[in-house]
Design a protein around this motif. Sequence first.
Motif, PDB file in Angstrom:
ATOM      1  N   GLU A 151      -3.869   2.405   7.673  1.00 36.56           N
ATOM      2  CA  GLU A 151      -3.514   2.906   9.192  1.00 36.56           C
ATOM      3  C   GLU A 151      -3.956   4.336   9.360  1.00 36.56           C
ATOM      4  OE1 GLU A 151      -0.333   0.097   7.217  1.00 36.56           O
ATOM      5  OE2 GLU A 151      -1.253   1.913   6.614  1.00 36.56           O
ATOM      6  N   GLU A 152      -3.779   5.206   8.235  1.00 33.34           N
ATOM      7  CA  GLU A 152      -4.145   6.665   8.400  1.00 33.34           C
ATOM      8  C   GLU A 152      -5.674   6.668   8.666  1.00 33.34           C
ATOM      9  OE1 GLU A 152      -4.576  10.686   8.490  1.00 33.34           O
ATOM     10  OE2 GLU A 152      -2.826   9.616   8.479  1.00 33.34           O
ATOM     11  N   GLU A 153      -6.537   5.897   8.037  1.00 31.39           N
ATOM     12  CA  GLU A 153      -8.065   6.047   8.285  1.00 31.39           C
ATOM     13  C   GLU A 153      -8.340   5.322   9.623  1.00 31.39           C
ATOM     14  OE1 GLU A 153      -9.929   5.916   3.703  1.00 31.39           O
ATOM     15  OE2 GLU A 153      -9.710   4.008   4.860  1.00 31.39           O
ATOM     16  N   MET A 154      -7.562   4.313  10.086  1.00 29.72           N
ATOM     17  CA  MET A 154      -7.615   3.528  11.320  1.00 29.72           C
ATOM     18  C   MET A 154      -7.522   4.468  12.521  1.00 29.72           C
ATOM     19  SD  MET A 154      -5.916   2.242  14.277  1.00 29.72           S
ATOM     20  CE  MET A 154      -4.233   1.696  13.174  1.00 29.72           C
ATOM     21  N   ILE A 155      -6.437   5.268  12.503  1.00 28.59           N
ATOM     22  CA  ILE A 155      -5.895   6.249  13.447  1.00 28.59           C
ATOM     23  C   ILE A 155      -6.842   7.383  13.573  1.00 28.59           C
ATOM     24  CG2 ILE A 155      -4.291   8.096  14.052  1.00 28.59           C
ATOM     25  CD1 ILE A 155      -3.273   5.195  14.925  1.00 28.59           C
ATOM     26  N   SER A 156      -7.408   7.887  12.487  1.00 30.29           N
ATOM     27  CA  SER A 156      -8.347   8.947  12.170  1.00 30.29           C
ATOM     28  C   SER A 156      -9.498   8.706  12.890  1.00 30.29           C
ATOM     29  CB  SER A 156      -8.403   9.356  10.867  1.00 30.29           C
ATOM     30  OG  SER A 156      -7.158  10.116  10.324  1.00 30.29           O
ATOM     31  N   GLY A 157     -10.022   7.338  12.649  1.00 29.84           N
ATOM     32  CA  GLY A 157     -11.443   6.818  13.081  1.00 29.84           C
ATOM     33  C   GLY A 157     -11.240   6.851  14.767  1.00 29.84           C
ATOM     34  N   LEU A 158      -9.968   6.442  15.325  1.00 26.96           N
ATOM     35  CA  LEU A 158      -9.943   6.292  16.639  1.00 26.96           C
ATOM     36  C   LEU A 158     -10.039   7.606  17.369  1.00 26.96           C
ATOM     37  CD1 LEU A 158      -9.084   4.465  19.282  1.00 26.96           C
ATOM     38  CD2 LEU A 158      -6.602   5.183  18.378  1.00 26.96           C
ATOM     39  N   VAL A 159      -9.510   8.630  16.647  1.00 24.33           N
ATOM     40  CA  VAL A 159      -9.319  10.011  17.283  1.00 24.33           C
ATOM     41  C   VAL A 159     -10.742  10.558  17.246  1.00 24.33           C
ATOM     42  CG1 VAL A 159      -8.309  12.434  17.113  1.00 24.33           C
ATOM     43  CG2 VAL A 159      -6.777  10.127  17.083  1.00 24.33           C
ATOM     44  N   LYS A 160     -11.255  10.369  16.262  1.00 20.44           N
ATOM     45  CA  LYS A 160     -12.834  10.845  16.113  1.00 20.44           C
ATOM     46  C   LYS A 160     -13.727  10.162  16.945  1.00 20.44           C
ATOM     47  CE  LYS A 160     -12.308  12.046  11.221  1.00 20.44           C
ATOM     48  NZ  LYS A 160     -12.529  11.838   9.819  1.00 20.44           N
ATOM     49  N   ALA A 161     -13.448   9.091  17.106  1.00 19.54           N
ATOM     50  CA  ALA A 161     -14.441   8.348  18.156  1.00 19.54           C
ATOM     51  C   ALA A 161     -14.137   8.701  19.657  1.00 19.54           C
ATOM     52  CB  ALA A 161     -14.123   6.843  17.855  1.00 19.54           C
ATOM     53  N   ASN A 162     -12.954   9.125  19.824  1.00 19.09           N
ATOM     54  CA  ASN A 162     -12.369   9.737  21.395  1.00 19.09           C
ATOM     55  C   ASN A 162     -12.242  11.048  21.220  1.00 19.09           C
ATOM     56  OD1 ASN A 162     -12.588   7.001  22.863  1.00 19.09           O
ATOM     57  ND2 ASN A 162     -11.729   6.442  20.769  1.00 19.09           N
ATOM     58  N   SER A 177       1.202  -0.855  13.149  1.00 12.94           N
ATOM     59  CA  SER A 177      -0.166  -0.948  13.478  1.00 12.94           C
ATOM     60  C   SER A 177      -0.501  -2.499  13.473  1.00 12.94           C
ATOM     61  CB  SER A 177      -0.815  -0.273  12.326  1.00 12.94           C
ATOM     62  OG  SER A 177      -0.632   0.980  12.469  1.00 12.94           O
ATOM     63  N   GLY A 178      -1.944  -2.871  13.508  1.00 14.51           N
ATOM     64  CA  GLY A 178      -2.332  -4.190  13.622  1.00 14.51           C
ATOM     65  C   GLY A 178      -2.509  -4.996  14.699  1.00 14.51           C
ATOM     66  N   HIS A 179      -2.090  -4.201  15.862  1.00 14.97           N
ATOM     67  CA  HIS A 179      -2.112  -4.749  17.479  1.00 14.97           C
ATOM     68  C   HIS A 179      -3.232  -4.080  18.116  1.00 14.97           C
ATOM     69  CE1 HIS A 179       1.689  -6.479  16.218  1.00 14.97           C
ATOM     70  NE2 HIS A 179       2.310  -5.260  16.286  1.00 14.97           N
ATOM     71  N   GLU A 180      -4.055  -3.345  17.439  1.00 12.62           N
ATOM     72  CA  GLU A 180      -5.211  -2.692  18.287  1.00 12.62           C
ATOM     73  C   GLU A 180      -6.023  -3.520  19.130  1.00 12.62           C
ATOM     74  OE1 GLU A 180      -3.557  -0.599  15.083  1.00 12.62           O
ATOM     75  OE2 GLU A 180      -4.596  -2.512  14.816  1.00 12.62           O
ATOM     76  N   PRO A 181      -6.149  -2.980  20.503  1.00 11.79           N
ATOM     77  CA  PRO A 181      -6.328  -1.427  20.677  1.00 11.79           C
ATOM     78  C   PRO A 181      -4.850  -1.004  21.102  1.00 11.79           C
ATOM     79  CG  PRO A 181      -6.845  -2.622  22.580  1.00 11.79           C
ATOM     80  CD  PRO A 181      -6.799  -3.597  21.467  1.00 11.79           C
ATOM     81  N   ILE A 225     -12.258  -5.439   5.334  1.00 11.45           N
ATOM     82  CA  ILE A 225     -13.398  -4.557   5.387  1.00 11.45           C
ATOM     83  C   ILE A 225     -12.345  -3.158   5.427  1.00 11.45           C
ATOM     84  CG2 ILE A 225     -15.245  -3.213   6.398  1.00 11.45           C
ATOM     85  CD1 ILE A 225     -15.986  -5.954   7.723  1.00 11.45           C
ATOM     86  N   ILE A 226     -12.035  -2.610   4.263  1.00 10.52           N
ATOM     87  CA  ILE A 226     -11.265  -1.667   4.056  1.00 10.52           C
ATOM     88  C   ILE A 226     -11.633  -0.764   2.889  1.00 10.52           C
ATOM     89  CG2 ILE A 226      -9.210  -2.581   5.368  1.00 10.52           C
ATOM     90  CD1 ILE A 226      -7.891  -3.277   2.851  1.00 10.52           C
ATOM     91  N   ASN A 227     -10.810   0.241   2.642  1.00 15.54           N
ATOM     92  CA  ASN A 227     -11.062   1.101   1.507  1.00 15.54           C
ATOM     93  C   ASN A 227     -10.003   0.831   0.664  1.00 15.54           C
ATOM     94  OD1 ASN A 227     -13.436   2.390   2.086  1.00 15.54           O
ATOM     95  ND2 ASN A 227     -12.334   3.587   3.604  1.00 15.54           N
ATOM     96  N   ASP A 228      -8.562   0.980   1.118  1.00 18.94           N
ATOM     97  CA  ASP A 228      -7.655   0.752   0.293  1.00 18.94           C
ATOM     98  C   ASP A 228      -6.318   0.577   0.976  1.00 18.94           C
ATOM     99  OD1 ASP A 228      -5.086   1.868  -1.228  1.00 18.94           O
ATOM    100  OD2 ASP A 228      -6.295   2.762  -2.652  1.00 18.94           O
ATOM    101  N   VAL A 229      -5.670  -0.426   0.545  1.00 17.12           N
ATOM    102  CA  VAL A 229      -4.625  -0.912   1.377  1.00 17.12           C
ATOM    103  C   VAL A 229      -3.528   0.187   1.836  1.00 17.12           C
ATOM    104  CG1 VAL A 229      -4.715  -3.302   0.941  1.00 17.12           C
ATOM    105  CG2 VAL A 229      -3.112  -1.771  -0.374  1.00 17.12           C
TER     106      VAL A 229
END
Length: 330
Positions: A12-23, A54-58, A4-8
């Motif tokens: 990483e950029e979208e994941m980190i941005s989403g984490l920060v926007k969520a917190n 990346s890939g070890h979230e959280p 469930i991604i947009n572009d490979v």
Amino acid sequence: MKKIINDVSVVEEEMISGLVKANPDVLSKIEDELIVIRKNPKKDKVAIVTGGGSGHEPAHAGYVGYGMLDAAVAGAVYTSPSVDAIATGIRAVDSGKGTLLIIKNYTGDIINFEMAAEEVEEDDNIMTRKVIVTDDVAVENSTWTAGRRGVAGTVFVHKIAGAKAESGADLDEVAATAQRVVDNVRTMGMAINPSTIPAAGIPGFTLGEDEMEVGIGIHGEPGVRKQKLTSANEIADILLEKILADLDYNHSEVAVMVNGCGGTPLMELYIVYNHLADVLKEKGIRIYKSFVGNYMTSLEMEGFSISLLKLDDEMKQLLDEKAETPAFKM
């Protein structure tokens, strides 16, 4: 491959941005970098910086916040962050008291973090110390390491060293406390299904329907052996036997972590913990605190690891101290 991604190229950029926007009350992101820092860092304290692929979230950015990390520097999936990025992260959170680098024992991480430390010491006069986490008892050497790998036990280092830094301890004291955790934590893991790096599109290893991999790392690499899949209780016994053979836990108090690899239901993790708690009680090993969930994952890998941290009085106190991060709260 289903993801469930947009572009490979931007996961990483979208994941980190989403984490920060969520917190937004806890985290900030350095522009144009995969670096997460504390939103309102405490002044005049030792900074704690870590990172990795990346890939070890959280992990690792999910542990940025009060009582744990000041900065987490991410690389591409399963790839060490660059020297420049690490140096940028160190500079961003320096308060003049020095920086502790918590490094998992993977060759790329060690090389890049050490080079970044040299850079900021020479160019910015920032004092650094490092601890290298080597909690994995599965292997002495691997494709990724010289010596034991750093895996889920790293989260205990983040928590206890973070609390020590928050207390106002100096850099050498924080580093010594972190090293004491490294010396007293052991981990062993297994998997029943591998992970797939988005950019690669193929699993890291293959298993038959009736097989499991014992001794897996956190980068999708295979373990030390394949064997026939058995019951949750028997799997827990296999992992625990290796851990207890490596460090004397007799008559100890321990913190226990049953860590999911990313694709394992909590139901299964609690089934494992149910047996693990009984076995430790039978062996006279007292559980002080338990953690069950996804703390250091490998994308969607199905499996788990067990970590045991042998505690002393100070570690118990620091483990209990307040932490306010997206993925860990006390």
